[in-house]
Design a protein around this motif. Structure first.
Motif, PDB file in Angstrom:
ATOM      1  N   ARG A  42      54.233 -26.568  50.522  1.00 26.18           N
ATOM      2  CA  ARG A  42      53.154 -27.084  49.665  1.00 26.18           C
ATOM      3  C   ARG A  42      52.054 -26.032  49.491  1.00 26.18           C
ATOM      4  O   ARG A  42      51.457 -25.910  48.424  1.00 26.18           O
ATOM      5  N   GLU A  43      51.801 -25.283  50.572  1.00 26.96           N
ATOM      6  CA  GLU A  43      50.783 -24.240  50.496  1.00 26.96           C
ATOM      7  C   GLU A  43      51.182 -23.155  49.505  1.00 26.96           C
ATOM      8  O   GLU A  43      50.347 -22.663  48.731  1.00 26.96           O
ATOM      9  N   LYS A  44      52.453 -22.770  49.498  1.00 29.10           N
ATOM     10  CA  LYS A  44      52.939 -21.765  48.550  1.00 29.10           C
ATOM     11  C   LYS A  44      52.738 -22.239  47.120  1.00 29.10           C
ATOM     12  O   LYS A  44      52.285 -21.474  46.256  1.00 29.10           O
ATOM     13  N   LEU A  45      53.085 -23.495  46.861  1.00 34.09           N
ATOM     14  CA  LEU A  45      52.919 -24.040  45.518  1.00 34.09           C
ATOM     15  C   LEU A  45      51.445 -24.072  45.136  1.00 34.09           C
ATOM     16  O   LEU A  45      51.069 -23.704  44.017  1.00 34.09           O
ATOM     17  N   GLY A  46      50.594 -24.496  46.068  1.00 37.29           N
ATOM     18  CA  GLY A  46      49.166 -24.563  45.798  1.00 37.29           C
ATOM     19  C   GLY A  46      48.569 -23.198  45.506  1.00 37.29           C
ATOM     20  O   GLY A  46      47.763 -23.040  44.575  1.00 37.29           O
ATOM     21  N   ILE A  47      48.952 -22.189  46.299  1.00 36.94           N
ATOM     22  CA  ILE A  47      48.436 -20.835  46.100  1.00 36.94           C
ATOM     23  C   ILE A  47      48.873 -20.296  44.736  1.00 36.94           C
ATOM     24  O   ILE A  47      48.080 -19.678  44.012  1.00 36.94           O
ATOM     25  N   GLY A  96      43.503 -28.880  40.804  1.00 39.49           N
ATOM     26  CA  GLY A  96      44.080 -29.654  41.891  1.00 39.49           C
ATOM     27  C   GLY A  96      44.842 -30.852  41.393  1.00 39.49           C
ATOM     28  O   GLY A  96      45.877 -31.235  41.947  1.00 39.49           O
ATOM     29  N   LEU A  97      44.358 -31.493  40.324  1.00 35.87           N
ATOM     30  CA  LEU A  97      45.052 -32.640  39.747  1.00 35.87           C
ATOM     31  C   LEU A  97      46.419 -32.232  39.238  1.00 35.87           C
ATOM     32  O   LEU A  97      47.411 -32.923  39.441  1.00 35.87           O
ATOM     33  N   ASN A  98      46.478 -31.075  38.581  1.00 36.87           N
ATOM     34  CA  ASN A  98      47.748 -30.578  38.067  1.00 36.87           C
ATOM     35  C   ASN A  98      48.701 -30.283  39.215  1.00 36.87           C
ATOM     36  O   ASN A  98      49.914 -30.435  39.074  1.00 36.87           O
ATOM     37  N   TYR A  99      48.150 -29.858  40.374  1.00 38.63           N
ATOM     38  CA  TYR A  99      48.992 -29.570  41.533  1.00 38.63           C
ATOM     39  C   TYR A  99      49.755 -30.817  41.970  1.00 38.63           C
ATOM     40  O   TYR A  99      50.957 -30.754  42.236  1.00 38.63           O
ATOM     41  N   ALA A 100      49.075 -31.949  42.068  1.00 34.86           N
ATOM     42  CA  ALA A 100      49.726 -33.183  42.491  1.00 34.86           C
ATOM     43  C   ALA A 100      50.844 -33.559  41.530  1.00 34.86           C
ATOM     44  O   ALA A 100      51.927 -33.986  41.942  1.00 34.86           O
ATOM     45  N   GLN A 101      50.610 -33.397  40.248  1.00 37.06           N
ATOM     46  CA  GLN A 101      51.631 -33.696  39.252  1.00 37.06           C
ATOM     47  C   GLN A 101      52.812 -32.747  39.372  1.00 37.06           C
ATOM     48  O   GLN A 101      53.979 -33.168  39.304  1.00 37.06           O
ATOM     49  N   GLN A 102      52.512 -31.475  39.555  1.00 34.35           N
ATOM     50  CA  GLN A 102      53.574 -30.475  39.667  1.00 34.35           C
ATOM     51  C   GLN A 102      54.415 -30.710  40.913  1.00 34.35           C
ATOM     52  O   GLN A 102      55.635 -30.577  40.887  1.00 34.35           O
TER      53      GLN A 102
END
Length: 230
Positions: free
Chosen positions: A162-167, A176-182
């Motif tokens: 999850r950290e890799k995706l977030g970075i 951050g909202l787009n992160y949850a969707q992705q």
């Protein structure tokens, strides 16, 4: 300070509190907690600044590996990464199932599947990432979580994924909202690939439990792969 070192300190605080409360009844010397505190704090400091957290990784990994369920989850999790990477044609350079085996192979960390990701690094360095490559890696990063959910109904691992995706999303300027969707999207994509190739996944788990080579594991996937995925 690494997350592992923080975990060790948290354990120390709990142990100190426990010893202070029960020390008089258990006849524990008041000097013992103080000595233990000095040792652990000294170790975490040395580990953080000299070994980049690898010592803590080895301790936490060793303690957790005494659980058969933990070891099984690790294999299932990493097999998810391995299978989806193979299906999406991302080169795999190796894998390890523990921090100790990773260190022995010259790759400090908690272990896992290693990819030949020069193209990904090159694009991110330029501040760009093709949608195709992002889709592939996003699905691969979430594949371990998807595999655990399919097998156990929940995922205990995947924080680093999850950290890799977030970075990556941060580097690309996403919210951050787009992160949850992705994240949900990539988990769904990985889940679909795993379910469509479940026979290959189960065979791969067995091969990885035997520590078969990357080449052998990929041959096994090809032998059991769903025709629609080829």
């Amino acid at each position: 300070m690494s997350k592992t070192s923080l975990n060790l300190i948290a354990i120390l605080v709990f142990a100190m509190t426990f010893s202070v409360l029960l020390g008089p009844w258990l006849q524990i010397s008041p000097y013992l907690p103080a000595i233990a505190t000095a040792i652990v704090l000294g170790f975490t400091t040395l580990d953080t600044f000299t070994w980049q957290g690898q010592g803590g990784n080895l301790i936490i990994d060793w303690l957790a590996s005494t659980s058969p369920e933990y070891r099984a989850r690790i294999v299932r999790h990493e097999a998810g990464h391995f299978l989806v990477a193979t299906l999406l044609e991302i080169p795999i350079s190796g894998y390890s199932l523990s921090a100790w085996s990773a260190l022995q192979e010259g790759h400090p960390g908690r272990g896992g599947v290693r990819f030949t990701d020069r193209e990904l690094a090159s694009q991110l360095q330029k501040g760009i990432l093709s949608s195709q490559l992002f889709h592939r890696y996003g699905t691969i990063w979430m594949a371990g979580i998807a595999a655990e959910v399919l097998v156990y109904g929940n995922a205990s691992g995947g924080a680093e994924d999850r950290e890799k995706l977030g970075i990556t999303l941060t580097q690309l300027g996403n919210s951050g909202l787009n992160y949850a969707q992705q994240e949900r999207y990539f988990i769904l994509q990985a889940r679909t690939l795993l379910q469509s190739n479940w026979a290959a996944y189960e065979a791969l788990v067995t091969a990885m439990e035997k520590r078969e080579s990357v080449a052998v594991c990929q041959q096994i996937i090809q032998q059991h792969q769903s025709p629609s995925s080829g």
